[in-house]
Design a protein around this motif. Structure first.
Motif, mmCIF file in Angstrom:
data_model
loop_
_atom_site.group_PDB
_atom_site.id
_atom_site.type_symbol
_atom_site.label_atom_id
_atom_site.label_comp_id
_atom_site.label_asym_id
_atom_site.label_seq_id
_atom_site.Cartn_x
_atom_site.Cartn_y
_atom_site.Cartn_z
ATOM 1 N N VAL A 137 0.827 -1.209 0.000
ATOM 2 C CA VAL A 137 0.000 0.000 0.000
ATOM 3 C C VAL A 137 0.860 1.259 0.000
ATOM 4 O O VAL A 137 0.787 2.081 -0.914
ATOM 5 N N ASP A 138 1.718 1.409 1.024
ATOM 6 C CA ASP A 138 2.434 2.680 1.195
ATOM 7 C C ASP A 138 3.565 2.871 0.182
ATOM 8 O O ASP A 138 3.614 3.883 -0.523
ATOM 9 N N THR A 139 4.488 1.901 0.093
ATOM 10 C CA THR A 139 5.634 2.079 -0.811
ATOM 11 C C THR A 139 5.200 2.012 -2.271
ATOM 12 O O THR A 139 5.485 2.925 -3.054
ATOM 13 N N ALA A 140 4.522 0.921 -2.648
ATOM 14 C CA ALA A 140 4.085 0.781 -4.037
ATOM 15 C C ALA A 140 3.083 1.879 -4.404
ATOM 16 O O ALA A 140 3.143 2.450 -5.496
ATOM 17 N N GLY A 141 2.167 2.185 -3.472
ATOM 18 C CA GLY A 141 1.198 3.253 -3.730
ATOM 19 C C GLY A 141 1.872 4.598 -3.904
ATOM 20 O O GLY A 141 1.478 5.397 -4.759
ATOM 21 N N GLY A 142 2.892 4.864 -3.103
ATOM 22 C CA GLY A 142 3.633 6.111 -3.225
ATOM 23 C C GLY A 142 4.350 6.223 -4.557
ATOM 24 O O GLY A 142 4.371 7.284 -5.193
ATOM 25 N N LEU A 143 4.959 5.105 -4.998
ATOM 26 C CA LEU A 143 5.636 5.100 -6.298
ATOM 27 C C LEU A 143 4.651 5.330 -7.437
ATOM 28 O O LEU A 143 4.894 6.135 -8.341
ATOM 29 N N TYR A 144 3.514 4.625 -7.382
ATOM 30 C CA TYR A 144 2.531 4.749 -8.458
ATOM 31 C C TYR A 144 1.915 6.147 -8.491
ATOM 32 O O TYR A 144 1.851 6.783 -9.555
ATOM 33 N N ALA A 145 1.478 6.630 -7.330
ATOM 34 C CA ALA A 145 0.860 7.953 -7.279
ATOM 35 C C ALA A 145 1.850 9.033 -7.708
ATOM 36 O O ALA A 145 1.501 9.960 -8.447
ATOM 37 N N GLY A 146 3.096 8.902 -7.248
ATOM 38 C CA GLY A 146 4.119 9.866 -7.644
ATOM 39 C C GLY A 146 4.372 9.849 -9.138
ATOM 40 O O GLY A 146 4.558 10.901 -9.770
ATOM 41 N N SER A 147 4.349 8.648 -9.726
ATOM 42 C CA SER A 147 4.573 8.530 -11.166
ATOM 43 C C SER A 147 3.441 9.173 -11.957
ATOM 44 O O SER A 147 3.675 9.862 -12.953
ATOM 45 N N VAL A 148 2.210 8.935 -11.502
ATOM 46 C CA VAL A 148 1.050 9.536 -12.174
ATOM 47 C C VAL A 148 1.107 11.054 -12.090
ATOM 48 O O VAL A 148 0.839 11.764 -13.070
ATOM 49 N N VAL A 149 1.493 11.557 -10.926
ATOM 50 C CA VAL A 149 1.569 13.008 -10.743
ATOM 51 C C VAL A 149 2.652 13.606 -11.642
ATOM 52 O O VAL A 149 2.446 14.619 -12.316
ATOM 53 N N LEU A 150 3.833 12.978 -11.661
ATOM 54 C CA LEU A 150 4.919 13.488 -12.508
ATOM 55 C C LEU A 150 4.539 13.438 -13.990
ATOM 56 O O LEU A 150 4.965 14.283 -14.777
ATOM 57 N N LYS A 151 3.713 12.470 -14.347
ATOM 58 C CA LYS A 151 3.296 12.357 -15.750
ATOM 59 C C LYS A 151 2.415 13.532 -16.177
ATOM 60 O O LYS A 151 2.351 13.884 -17.355
ATOM 61 N N THR A 152 1.741 14.164 -15.199
ATOM 62 C CA THR A 152 0.938 15.340 -15.551
ATOM 63 C C THR A 152 1.832 16.517 -15.947
ATOM 64 O O THR A 152 1.414 17.378 -16.718
ATOM 65 N N PHE A 153 3.061 16.527 -15.435
ATOM 66 C CA PHE A 153 4.000 17.587 -15.798
ATOM 67 C C PHE A 153 4.831 17.199 -17.022
ATOM 68 O O PHE A 153 5.203 18.045 -17.833
ATOM 69 N N PHE A 154 5.131 15.916 -17.118
ATOM 70 C CA PHE A 154 5.962 15.417 -18.225
ATOM 71 C C PHE A 154 5.193 14.278 -18.916
ATOM 72 O O PHE A 154 5.393 13.109 -18.613
ATOM 73 N N PRO A 155 4.305 14.609 -19.839
ATOM 74 C CA PRO A 155 3.368 13.628 -20.420
ATOM 75 C C PRO A 155 4.036 12.464 -21.133
ATOM 76 O O PRO A 155 3.413 11.416 -21.311
ATOM 77 N N ASP A 156 5.275 12.612 -21.565
ATOM 78 C CA ASP A 156 5.934 11.541 -22.325
ATOM 79 C C ASP A 156 6.494 10.444 -21.415
ATOM 80 O O ASP A 156 6.994 9.429 -21.914
ATOM 81 N N LEU A 157 6.440 10.652 -20.111
ATOM 82 C CA LEU A 157 6.963 9.642 -19.198
ATOM 83 C C LEU A 157 6.122 8.374 -19.258
ATOM 84 O O LEU A 157 4.922 8.414 -19.485
ATOM 85 N N VAL A 158 6.780 7.234 -19.032
ATOM 86 C CA VAL A 158 6.099 5.933 -18.964
ATOM 87 C C VAL A 158 6.021 5.531 -17.490
ATOM 88 O O VAL A 158 7.040 5.548 -16.784
ATOM 89 N N ILE A 159 4.815 5.156 -17.026
ATOM 90 C CA ILE A 159 4.584 4.916 -15.603
ATOM 91 C C ILE A 159 5.575 3.912 -15.010
ATOM 92 O O ILE A 159 6.198 4.181 -13.984
#
Length: 527
Positions: A137-159
């Motif tokens: 929940v915490d570690t994997a969720g943090g990685l996933y949520a952080g990746s989704v958020v960063l993708k809003t700034f850098f749309p070409d990123l792959v999750i």
């Protein structure tokens, strides 16, 4: 989203890179002094109050906090900030009640305290549950949520690639430097978070000619009020009393990845001062992360997606350079959550399951096991993180799922340290029965058969778990007198030497009183 990404300049990216470089330098410097298990898990028990306080703050703020608080304030109002500013209550309880017991016991993990107070069954049960939640929940969720958020700034990123990069970066410096690397990078991260979010708030308020009246006029009725009706879907007033307080107690007093900083304190005095500092710092998000979402109603009145409030504000309101600083704060939030959960989970695995079977291990060998465990858990979290997208709506229920986990834990800790008759059978069956019934209530709620807000459920299930604890304890043998003496609270252990005399600002009781007044001021001001 592409418009958001296009607003990121080369200067902003340079600021982001500079943040990563400084973090690496801190990690390498700390790694040179990390040799034993005590160094890796508890920073050599040498942490001072300032480091503890800032680390408590930084580890608690995640990327979803930054995005979610602003988005919730924009769409549903500021009542969600209750989880933030009310943190002072459990932190005061931690300082006066549990920090003295934890440090006197010389424990390394919170489940270890359950074994000292009750028995090994409760320790193993609680540790397994905590490890599972920390990684899945915490570690994997943090990685996933952080990746989704960063993708809003850098749309070409792959999750999955972002999850891999963030996980490797946080995992390697955590494995190398342990808790000391985590807390010292947390200090940097806390400063960046506070400075960046405060700057954004000031600039936004300036866009409104520093007129709070404009925000009040634009906000829907009740939007700027903490206290909401009983049928409010986000946070009813009864949920604040019955749920938020107990959720906060679990998080700040019994959660390994948070309390580990206090366990690593130089002494009780620094542990208590650090907890008080953490309580004061938790007042900040209301003003720098929640109110910007409310002010955005005026500046961005027609956003279709509330979760885009924070990214849109960052890229449209802030000047070049400052945007990079706030983005660094966002990355800092991701890192501080991921590194903290990794370190705490490896601590639990090694200290609760490996060391008890290998008492002959030298401190250096324990440290090596901890580093390897951190890397293994890092791989598991990285592999699991991209899978979260497949769960769809289920993932949104995870916050509500804490209404299952928290009540029995809160009951056995709160009752156990004050009620000397509570025993191991009562604690163990309170956990098992409380979680089983809580799971039934949770699914009943999902299918519409239990239409009670999850925060109110927390209080109901805590009362039920308390009844189980008391009934089973009274029906079975009393605990050992010596065991009780070491693990139950007495007024004379509450205050560390040196925290009452001298300057007023060093007085623990005055600090607690000021923190309570500050929380009351927030409540009254935004009632």
């Amino acid at each position: 989203m592409s418009e958001v990404g296009a607003a990121i300049s080369g200067i902003d990216i340079a600021v982001l890179i500079a943040y990563f470089v400084v973090t690496i330098i801190i990690g390498v410097w700390v790694a040179k002094t990390t040799e034993t298990g005590d160094d890796l898990f508890l920073a050599g028990r040498a942490l001072t109050w300032g480091v503890i306080g800032f680390s408590l703050f930084a580890s608690n703020i995640s990327s979803t906090t930054l995005i979610g608080l602003a988005g919730a304030a924009y769409s549903a109002g500021i009542s969600v900030s209750t989880y933030e500013w009310m943190s002072g209550v459990p932190l005061i309880i931690l300082a006066f009640v549990f920090a003295p017991l934890y440090l006197r016991s010389r424990i390394t993990t919170i489940p270890e305290f359950l074994e000292l107070r009750f028995d090994r069954r409760s320790r193993v049960y609680f540790s397994l549950v905590t490890i599972l939640l920390s990684i899945i929940v915490d570690t994997a969720g943090g990685l996933y949520a952080g990746s989704v958020v960063l993708k809003t700034f850098f749309p070409d990123l792959v999750i999955w690639q972002v999850c891999l990069g963030l996980g490797l970066f946080a995992g390697i410096y955590t494995a190398a430097g342990g808790l000391k690397a985590v807390v010292y990078t947390d200090v940097l991260q806390a400063v960046v978070l506070i400075f960046g979010s405060t700057l954004m708030t000031i600039i936004m308020f300036g866009e409104l000619d520093y007129s709070w009246a404009r925000v009040v006029e634009a906000a829907p009725a009740g939007h700027l009020s903490m206290i909401q009706p009983l049928d409010d879907p986000q946070l009813p007033w009864l949920g604040i009393i019955m749920g938020v307080s107990l959720l906060g107690f679990w998080y700040w007093v019994t959660n390994q990845y948070i309390v580990q900083r206090v366990l690593g304190a130089k002494d009780l005095k620094h542990a208590q001062w650090g907890a008080m500092l953490g309580g004061f710092l938790k007042l900040i998000p209301l003003f720098t992360m929640v109110l910007p979402g409310a002010m955005a109603i005026v500046l961005l009145p027609d956003l279709p997606n509330a979760d885009m409030v924070f990214p849109t504000l960052v890229t449209t309101v802030l000047p070049v350079g400052i945007t990079g600083l706030v983005l660094a704060g966002l990355v800092a939030a991701i890192m501080s959550s991921v590194d903290s959960t990794l370190n705490s989970a490896s601590t639990l695995v090694v200290h609760d399951f490996i060391e008890p079977h290998h008492p002959e291990f030298k401190p250096e060998k324990v440290g090596r096991y901890g580093q390897v465990t951190t890397l293994i858990l890092m791989v598991v979290a990285i592999a699991w993180a991209p899978m979260i997208s497949n769960f769809g709506g289920l993932w949104s229920y995870l916050q509500q799922a804490f209404s299952i986990l928290v009540p029995p834990i809160a009951a056995i800790f709160l009752i156990g340290v004050f009620w000397r008759r509570g025993n191991g059978d009562g604690a163990f069956w309170s956990l098992v029965v409380g979680h089983s019934v809580g799971l039934v209530v949770f699914f009943a709620g999902q299918f519409g058969y239990w239409p009670i807000h999850f925060t109110i459920n927390v209080g109901i299930m805590a009362l039920f778990s308390t009844v189980v604890f008391v009934v089973v304890s009274l029906a079975t043998a009393a605990p050992d007198a010596e065991q009780i003496e070491r693990t139950t609270w007495r007024p004379e252990i509450a205050i560390a030497e040196g925290t009452l005399g001298g300057a007023w600002y060093r007085n623990l009781k005055i600090q607690a009183g000021l923190l309570i007044l500050a929380m009351l001021a927030v409540l009254i001001g935004f009632w």
